[in-house]
Design a protein around this motif. Structure first.
Motif, mmCIF file in Angstrom:
data_model
loop_
_atom_site.group_PDB
_atom_site.id
_atom_site.type_symbol
_atom_site.label_atom_id
_atom_site.label_comp_id
_atom_site.label_asym_id
_atom_site.label_seq_id
_atom_site.Cartn_x
_atom_site.Cartn_y
_atom_site.Cartn_z
ATOM 1 N N LEU A 38 35.778 43.135 36.142
ATOM 2 C CA LEU A 38 34.455 42.729 35.674
ATOM 3 C C LEU A 38 33.565 42.529 36.885
ATOM 4 O O LEU A 38 34.017 41.998 37.906
ATOM 5 N N PRO A 39 32.310 42.954 36.786
ATOM 6 C CA PRO A 39 31.394 42.690 37.896
ATOM 7 C C PRO A 39 31.134 41.191 38.003
ATOM 8 O O PRO A 39 31.344 40.440 37.041
ATOM 9 N N GLY A 40 30.702 40.780 39.179
ATOM 10 C CA GLY A 40 30.413 39.369 39.404
ATOM 11 C C GLY A 40 28.957 39.148 39.723
ATOM 12 O O GLY A 40 28.089 39.891 39.263
ATOM 13 N N GLN A 41 28.694 38.148 40.547
ATOM 14 C CA GLN A 41 27.332 37.815 40.947
ATOM 15 C C GLN A 41 27.278 37.657 42.452
ATOM 16 O O GLN A 41 28.293 37.435 43.101
ATOM 17 N N GLY A 42 26.099 37.763 42.991
ATOM 18 C CA GLY A 42 25.901 37.557 44.419
ATOM 19 C C GLY A 42 26.694 38.533 45.254
ATOM 20 O O GLY A 42 26.707 39.733 44.990
ATOM 21 N N SER A 43 27.402 38.020 46.260
ATOM 22 C CA SER A 43 28.171 38.886 47.153
ATOM 23 C C SER A 43 29.370 39.523 46.462
ATOM 24 O O SER A 43 29.956 40.466 46.962
ATOM 25 N N SER A 44 29.743 39.006 45.291
ATOM 26 C CA SER A 44 30.875 39.556 44.541
ATOM 27 C C SER A 44 30.404 40.402 43.358
ATOM 28 O O SER A 44 31.121 40.569 42.375
ATOM 29 N N ALA A 45 29.196 40.960 43.450
ATOM 30 C CA ALA A 45 28.594 41.682 42.323
ATOM 31 C C ALA A 45 29.422 42.884 41.875
ATOM 32 O O ALA A 45 29.521 43.156 40.681
ATOM 33 N N GLU A 46 30.028 43.592 42.804
ATOM 34 C CA GLU A 46 30.787 44.784 42.418
ATOM 35 C C GLU A 46 32.094 44.437 41.719
ATOM 36 O O GLU A 46 32.516 45.124 40.800
ATOM 37 N N LEU A 47 32.763 43.392 42.185
ATOM 38 C CA LEU A 47 34.032 42.977 41.585
ATOM 39 C C LEU A 47 34.055 41.457 41.523
ATOM 40 O O LEU A 47 34.248 40.795 42.536
ATOM 41 N N PRO B 137 40.386 43.718 24.462
ATOM 42 C CA PRO B 137 39.610 42.466 24.495
ATOM 43 C C PRO B 137 38.102 42.760 24.471
ATOM 44 O O PRO B 137 37.661 43.837 24.859
ATOM 45 N N ARG B 138 37.355 41.799 24.007
ATOM 46 C CA ARG B 138 35.893 41.940 23.948
ATOM 47 C C ARG B 138 35.298 41.596 25.307
ATOM 48 O O ARG B 138 34.863 40.472 25.545
ATOM 49 N N LEU B 139 35.302 42.570 26.171
ATOM 50 C CA LEU B 139 34.748 42.414 27.520
ATOM 51 C C LEU B 139 33.791 43.587 27.738
ATOM 52 O O LEU B 139 34.162 44.615 28.296
ATOM 53 N N SER B 140 32.564 43.423 27.281
ATOM 54 C CA SER B 140 31.619 44.541 27.255
ATOM 55 C C SER B 140 31.300 45.118 28.639
ATOM 56 O O SER B 140 30.989 46.297 28.749
ATOM 57 N N ASP B 141 31.387 44.326 29.678
ATOM 58 C CA ASP B 141 31.053 44.808 31.030
ATOM 59 C C ASP B 141 32.257 45.340 31.804
ATOM 60 O O ASP B 141 32.132 45.713 32.965
ATOM 61 N N ALA B 142 33.431 45.359 31.175
ATOM 62 C CA ALA B 142 34.656 45.734 31.892
ATOM 63 C C ALA B 142 34.625 47.186 32.340
ATOM 64 O O ALA B 142 34.130 48.062 31.641
ATOM 65 N N ARG B 143 35.177 47.408 33.522
ATOM 66 C CA ARG B 143 35.432 48.746 34.060
ATOM 67 C C ARG B 143 36.945 48.925 33.965
ATOM 68 O O ARG B 143 37.691 48.187 34.605
ATOM 69 N N TRP B 144 37.396 49.869 33.153
ATOM 70 C CA TRP B 144 38.823 50.035 32.886
ATOM 71 C C TRP B 144 39.481 50.963 33.893
ATOM 72 O O TRP B 144 38.837 51.863 34.429
ATOM 73 N N VAL B 145 40.763 50.730 34.137
ATOM 74 C CA VAL B 145 41.542 51.572 35.048
ATOM 75 C C VAL B 145 42.896 51.887 34.417
ATOM 76 O O VAL B 145 43.335 51.208 33.490
ATOM 77 N N GLU B 146 43.548 52.918 34.955
ATOM 78 C CA GLU B 146 44.927 53.190 34.568
ATOM 79 C C GLU B 146 45.756 51.993 35.026
ATOM 80 O O GLU B 146 45.589 51.523 36.156
ATOM 81 N N PRO B 147 46.632 51.483 34.197
ATOM 82 C CA PRO B 147 47.405 50.282 34.545
ATOM 83 C C PRO B 147 48.535 50.590 35.534
ATOM 84 O O PRO B 147 49.692 50.702 35.156
ATOM 85 N N ARG B 148 48.179 50.718 36.801
ATOM 86 C CA ARG B 148 49.156 51.044 37.857
ATOM 87 C C ARG B 148 49.338 49.927 38.874
ATOM 88 O O ARG B 148 50.423 49.732 39.396
ATOM 89 N N LEU B 149 48.245 49.242 39.197
ATOM 90 C CA LEU B 149 48.258 48.250 40.271
ATOM 91 C C LEU B 149 48.786 46.908 39.759
ATOM 92 O O LEU B 149 48.342 46.404 38.723
ATOM 93 N N VAL B 150 49.728 46.335 40.497
ATOM 94 C CA VAL B 150 50.305 45.031 40.147
ATOM 95 C C VAL B 150 49.869 44.016 41.195
ATOM 96 O O VAL B 150 49.909 44.293 42.398
ATOM 97 N N ILE B 151 49.444 42.855 40.717
ATOM 98 C CA ILE B 151 49.098 41.748 41.619
ATOM 99 C C ILE B 151 49.942 40.540 41.228
ATOM 100 O O ILE B 151 50.549 40.495 40.163
ATOM 101 N N ARG B 152 49.930 39.544 42.105
ATOM 102 C CA ARG B 152 50.590 38.266 41.841
ATOM 103 C C ARG B 152 49.488 37.225 41.652
ATOM 104 O O ARG B 152 48.541 37.159 42.442
ATOM 105 N N ALA B 153 49.604 36.431 40.593
ATOM 106 C CA ALA B 153 48.623 35.389 40.319
ATOM 107 C C ALA B 153 49.332 34.048 40.204
ATOM 108 O O ALA B 153 50.448 33.964 39.692
ATOM 109 N N GLU B 154 48.668 33.027 40.683
ATOM 110 C CA GLU B 154 49.131 31.655 40.527
ATOM 111 C C GLU B 154 48.265 31.048 39.431
ATOM 112 O O GLU B 154 47.072 31.340 39.354
ATOM 113 N N PHE B 155 48.845 30.220 38.560
ATOM 114 C CA PHE B 155 48.066 29.679 37.455
ATOM 115 C C PHE B 155 48.646 28.357 36.978
ATOM 116 O O PHE B 155 49.789 28.004 37.304
ATOM 117 N N ALA B 156 47.863 27.646 36.170
ATOM 118 C CA ALA B 156 48.286 26.337 35.677
ATOM 119 C C ALA B 156 49.248 26.458 34.500
ATOM 120 O O ALA B 156 50.270 25.774 34.458
#
Length: 173
Positions: A50-59, A108-127
């Motif tokens: 999803l695009p962001g705002q300010g310096s993170s506008a592209e991603l 999901p209802r994410l109208s601004d999403a830019r979709w990709v082929e599901p290839r890249l895996v990341i690690r996330a920390e969460f509550a």
């Protein structure tokens, strides 16, 4: 350390610690008292961004997913913890695999999403996982280049004591 391990075993959100010589002042928070949160980690597949705002506008954030019941299911967004240089690295990896439609089911209802082929895996920390299956308070921890996206499933952490008990009972101890 043993105390935080015990808190994790009990499934607690965290622990509170204080400086030994500090006193308790009812109704007041002091710097002598610390809330130490216990965080989970999970590998997730990047399904878009999803695009962001300010310096993170592209991603602004990554749209992530896990495999469940034979489908790639939306697991939320991860935007926190991504440095500017990592945003550029991610965009460079995602741009060539961009596709017009989502690989997620349901979409999901994410109208601004830019979709990709599901290839890249990341690690996330969460509550925690929310009741609707999304990561709560997710933070980016890194790219997992050696991980096969097809093998990423939602992990269900269990207290170590329960796992040891099961192992002993199945081995006849």
């Amino acid at each position: 350390v043993a105390f935080t391990h015990a808190a994790a075993e009990l499934g607690l959100e965290g622990v509170v610690a204080k400086r030994r010589n500090s006193r308790y002042d009812p109704g007041r928070r002091s710097r002598a008292w610390l809330k130490i949160k216990l965080r989970l980690e999970q590998e997730v597949v990047v399904a878009g961004w999803l695009p962001g705002q300010g310096s993170s506008a592209e991603l602004g954030s990554l749209v992530v997913a896990v495999s469940e019941d034979g489908h790639l299911r939306h697991a939320g967004q991860v935007g926190s913890g991504i440095s500017e240089s990592m945003r550029r690295t991610l965009l460079a990896q995602l741009a060539p695999i961009r596709v017009p439609d989502s690989a997620l089911y349901p979409i999901p209802r994410l109208s601004d999403a830019r979709w990709v082929e599901p290839r890249l895996v990341i690690r996330a920390e969460f509550a925690e996982w929310t009741t609707d299956g999304l990561l709560r308070q997710a933070s980016f921890k890194g790219i997992e280049p050696a991980k096969d996206a097809a093998l990423v499933v939602r992990e269900h952490p269990q207290p170590a004591a329960r796992i040891v008990t099961r192992a002993r009972s199945s081995s006849g101890e």
